[in-house]
Design a protein around this motif. Structure first.
Motif, PDB file in Angstrom:
ATOM      1  N   THR A   1       0.831  -1.200   0.000  1.00 31.99           N
ATOM      2  CA  THR A   1       0.000   0.000   0.000  1.00 31.99           C
ATOM      3  C   THR A   1       0.868   1.254   0.000  1.00 31.99           C
ATOM      4  O   THR A   1       1.855   1.336   0.737  1.00 31.99           O
ATOM      5  N   ILE A   2       0.471   2.217  -0.815  1.00 32.15           N
ATOM      6  CA  ILE A   2       1.119   3.532  -0.822  1.00 32.15           C
ATOM      7  C   ILE A   2       0.222   4.487  -0.058  1.00 32.15           C
ATOM      8  O   ILE A   2      -0.937   4.694  -0.411  1.00 32.15           O
ATOM      9  N   ARG A   3       0.775   5.057   1.013  1.00 35.25           N
ATOM     10  CA  ARG A   3      -0.011   5.927   1.900  1.00 35.25           C
ATOM     11  C   ARG A   3       0.850   7.137   2.264  1.00 35.25           C
ATOM     12  O   ARG A   3       2.037   6.990   2.590  1.00 35.25           O
ATOM     13  N   CYS A   4       0.283   8.313   2.209  1.00 41.07           N
ATOM     14  CA  CYS A   4       1.017   9.516   2.596  1.00 41.07           C
ATOM     15  C   CYS A   4       1.321   9.506   4.096  1.00 41.07           C
ATOM     16  O   CYS A   4       0.534   8.990   4.896  1.00 41.07           O
ATOM     17  N   ILE A   5       2.435  10.093   4.457  1.00 39.71           N
ATOM     18  CA  ILE A   5       2.725  10.354   5.862  1.00 39.71           C
ATOM     19  C   ILE A   5       1.928  11.597   6.266  1.00 39.71           C
ATOM     20  O   ILE A   5       2.046  12.651   5.650  1.00 39.71           O
ATOM     21  N   GLY A   6       1.102  11.456   7.267  1.00 40.23           N
ATOM     22  CA  GLY A   6       0.281  12.587   7.693  1.00 40.23           C
ATOM     23  C   GLY A   6      -0.844  12.855   6.711  1.00 40.23           C
ATOM     24  O   GLY A   6      -1.396  11.938   6.098  1.00 40.23           O
ATOM     25  N   GLU A   7      -1.193  14.118   6.527  1.00 47.55           N
ATOM     26  CA  GLU A   7      -2.313  14.505   5.678  1.00 47.55           C
ATOM     27  C   GLU A   7      -1.906  14.531   4.205  1.00 47.55           C
ATOM     28  O   GLU A   7      -0.981  15.268   3.836  1.00 47.55           O
ATOM     29  N   PRO A   8      -2.562  13.758   3.354  1.00 48.61           N
ATOM     30  CA  PRO A   8      -2.226  13.786   1.923  1.00 48.61           C
ATOM     31  C   PRO A   8      -2.296  15.189   1.325  1.00 48.61           C
ATOM     32  O   PRO A   8      -1.474  15.555   0.486  1.00 48.61           O
ATOM     33  N   GLU A   9      -3.276  15.968   1.752  1.00 44.13           N
ATOM     34  CA  GLU A   9      -3.425  17.341   1.250  1.00 44.13           C
ATOM     35  C   GLU A   9      -2.149  18.135   1.467  1.00 44.13           C
ATOM     36  O   GLU A   9      -1.681  18.857   0.565  1.00 44.13           O
ATOM     37  N   LEU A  10      -1.553  18.004   2.640  1.00 50.03           N
ATOM     38  CA  LEU A  10      -0.320  18.721   2.946  1.00 50.03           C
ATOM     39  C   LEU A  10       0.842  18.190   2.132  1.00 50.03           C
ATOM     40  O   LEU A  10       1.633  18.954   1.578  1.00 50.03           O
ATOM     41  N   ARG A  11       0.965  16.869   2.070  1.00 46.47           N
ATOM     42  CA  ARG A  11       2.099  16.273   1.355  1.00 46.47           C
ATOM     43  C   ARG A  11       2.132  16.693  -0.115  1.00 46.47           C
ATOM     44  O   ARG A  11       3.184  17.030  -0.644  1.00 46.47           O
ATOM     45  N   PHE A  12       0.966  16.668  -0.791  1.00 54.08           N
ATOM     46  CA  PHE A  12       0.953  16.986  -2.216  1.00 54.08           C
ATOM     47  C   PHE A  12       0.993  18.492  -2.474  1.00 54.08           C
ATOM     48  O   PHE A  12       1.496  18.927  -3.516  1.00 54.08           O
ATOM     49  N   SER A  13       0.465  19.295  -1.548  1.00 60.29           N
ATOM     50  CA  SER A  13       0.564  20.748  -1.718  1.00 60.29           C
ATOM     51  C   SER A  13       2.000  21.207  -1.495  1.00 60.29           C
ATOM     52  O   SER A  13       2.426  22.217  -2.067  1.00 60.29           O
ATOM     53  N   GLU A  14       2.744  20.484  -0.651  1.00 59.51           N
ATOM     54  CA  GLU A  14       4.163  20.794  -0.459  1.00 59.51           C
ATOM     55  C   GLU A  14       4.946  20.584  -1.747  1.00 59.51           C
ATOM     56  O   GLU A  14       5.766  21.415  -2.138  1.00 59.51           O
ATOM     57  N   ASP A  15       4.724  19.432  -2.384  1.00 59.06           N
ATOM     58  CA  ASP A  15       5.528  19.064  -3.556  1.00 59.06           C
ATOM     59  C   ASP A  15       4.653  18.269  -4.526  1.00 59.06           C
ATOM     60  O   ASP A  15       4.344  17.102  -4.288  1.00 59.06           O
ATOM     61  N   ALA A  16       4.258  18.903  -5.631  1.00 62.84           N
ATOM     62  CA  ALA A  16       3.355  18.257  -6.581  1.00 62.84           C
ATOM     63  C   ALA A  16       4.005  17.082  -7.307  1.00 62.84           C
ATOM     64  O   ALA A  16       3.301  16.213  -7.827  1.00 62.84           O
ATOM     65  N   LEU A  17       5.335  17.039  -7.338  1.00 59.44           N
ATOM     66  CA  LEU A  17       5.991  15.900  -7.988  1.00 59.44           C
ATOM     67  C   LEU A  17       5.627  14.591  -7.298  1.00 59.44           C
ATOM     68  O   LEU A  17       5.669  13.525  -7.912  1.00 59.44           O
ATOM     69  N   ARG A  18       5.243  14.665  -6.023  1.00 54.47           N
ATOM     70  CA  ARG A  18       4.859  13.460  -5.295  1.00 54.47           C
ATOM     71  C   ARG A  18       3.661  12.759  -5.936  1.00 54.47           C
ATOM     72  O   ARG A  18       3.468  11.561  -5.743  1.00 54.47           O
TER      73      ARG A  18
END
Length: 446
Positions: free
Chosen positions: A141-158
């Motif tokens: 499973t691929i799961r973001c650390i913490g809030e996905p919204e934060l992780r992807f807003s930090e770096d869209a390449l993710r």
């Protein structure tokens, strides 16, 4: 984990100097999956200048000193060592505007993208896994650390990294992470073309590319807008039993997992909607779509900063992917001479994939391409003359017979054609005699 001796010694030296040190990220993930890591990243509580003092007897390069990274040349290996850090605000949606160094490994792990990459290891301590990455690896499973919204807003390449891991590793993306990918896909415009293309090439070559492309068509269309029109596009042909996008996906999956071939199949039918015509019987036709698709591929690959050699290769495969495959020895030799062995193989692989992704009526095309490949390998094994360089005579040999002029090139091309057709042996004396015949023959136009 069994670590290379250089890595173990680096960890030990840092620990003897009073610092915490771990291997982290992808290398830990790979070992937990039973794979051999390609490289090892080390993270430590030592500040960059402290790391430099610990390895004062080695060559140390300040490769990313602003973000806490130095590269140590240690016993024949270049090892990146990075200080534990907390990232500041990602003002541009791609890079942190500042970093704060930390002495706590959990601070460093909490800034990473996915749980499977947020695991650290030290031989004395074992695994540090505050976000359940090991369990997610076990459940694939691929799961973001913490809030996905934060992780992807930090770096869209993710967004592309998640899809690439899903394709390459065969992992599924958990629901909240997947939903956030969908809602943040437009942020990909913040990412440089070079980084997008780097991820796209690796993503396309994954073992699970078909599933990922079918699950995330809008993400792919964000990168390549013409793909959006393919989704749900009825090809209106008895040779196709799927939509244009589904056909493209199937062709990408079938072709060998090499960047040039996967990219070629991604683009190979992109021009179809631009040249659609309908016959009197209601059958749809797409005359000239290969050339238009090659032009689109050239345009988008330039935008993505693809290197020239790869771009030209991809476009050539697309341009000729719809040329009828004739397995006769004579035609195959002509094609080998025209394209070269490597490009000919790629074109045949593309035709096999294209035919395989069609309805049953299209399978004959794939079979013909397979026969062409077999014939080509037999021809190549015999080491025939297929190019002017391999011809037993050159312009130098013809200087005393043919005056310097365009005529010389035409004669050499004529000789090569006859050798390829096997009406003339590739022998110097025979070829020179043939030159005289061509010059003397009144009824032959050179």
């Amino acid at each position: 984990m069994e670590l290379p001796f250089q890595i173990s010694e680096i960890l030990e030296r840092l620990e003897r100097s009073g610092y915490d040190a771990f291997v982290v990220g992808g290398c830990v993930r790979d070992v937990l999956m039973g794979n051999q890591p390609h490289d090892y990243d080390i993270t430590t509580s030592a500040l960059p200048n402290e790391t430099e003092r610990v390895f004062s007897d080695c060559s140390v390069i300040e490769t990313g000193i602003k973000h806490g990274t130095v590269t140590v040349l240690y016993k024949g290996q270049s090892i990146e060592i990075t200080t534990f850090r907390v990232d500041g605000e990602y003002a541009d949606g791609r890079h942190p505007s500042s970093v704060t160094f930390s002495r706590n490994i959990k601070d460093d792990l909490s800034r990473r993208d996915f749980t499977m990459n947020g695991i650290a290891y030290n031989p004395k301590i074992g695994l540090i896994d505050p976000f359940g990455g090991e369990n997610d690896i076990k459940s694939r499973t691929i799961r973001c650390i913490g809030e996905p919204e934060l992780r992807f807003s930090e770096d869209a390449l993710r967004i592309l990294r998640a899809l690439r891991f899903s394709s390459v590793l065969g992992f599924t993306i958990e629901e909240r992470t997947a939903e956030t990918i969908a809602s943040h896909r437009s942020d990909l415009h913040k990412v440089s073309a070079e980084r997008i293309f780097s991820e796209l090439k690796r993503l396309l070559c994954g073992m699970d590319i078909k599933r990922v492309m079918l699950e995330y068509p809008k993400v792919f269309a964000e990168i390549l807008p013409p793909l959006e029109e393919q989704v749900g596009y009825d090809q209106g042909s008895r040779y196709h039993d799927s939509t244009l996008y589904e056909h493209t996906v199937r062709a990408v999956e079938v072709v060998p997992a090499e960047p040039a071939l996967r990219l070629a199949m991604l683009f190979h039918d992109m021009g179809k909607p631009r040249c659609r015509t309908v016959g009197e019987d209601g059958e749809c036709h797409y005359y000239g779509h290969a050339g238009i698709s090659a032009e689109l591929a050239d345009e988008f690959l330039r935008m993505l900063k693809c290197d020239n050699a790869l771009r030209e290769r991809v476009c050539a495969v697309i341009k000729y992917h719809d040329t009828p495959a004739d397995p006769s020895r004579r035609i195959v030799k002509r094609r080998l001479s025209q394209y070269g062995a490597d490009l000919f193989r790629d074109i045949m692989y593309a035709q096999i994939a294209d035919g395989t992704a069609q309805s049953e009526l299209g399978k004959t095309r794939a079979e013909n391409a397979r026969k062409c490949l077999e014939t080509a390998e037999d021809i190549i094994a015999a080491q025939p003359c297929l190019t002017l360089k391999e011809l037993a005579v050159s312009g130098k040999d013809l200087r005393g017979i043919v005056p310097p002029s365009p005529l010389m090139g035409k004669i050499l091309s004529e000789l090569l054609g006859e050798v390829i057709e096997e009406t003339l042996p590739n022998e110097k004396n025979v070829l020179l005699e043939r030159v005289k015949e061509l010059l003397n023959a009144k009824n032959i136009q050179i």
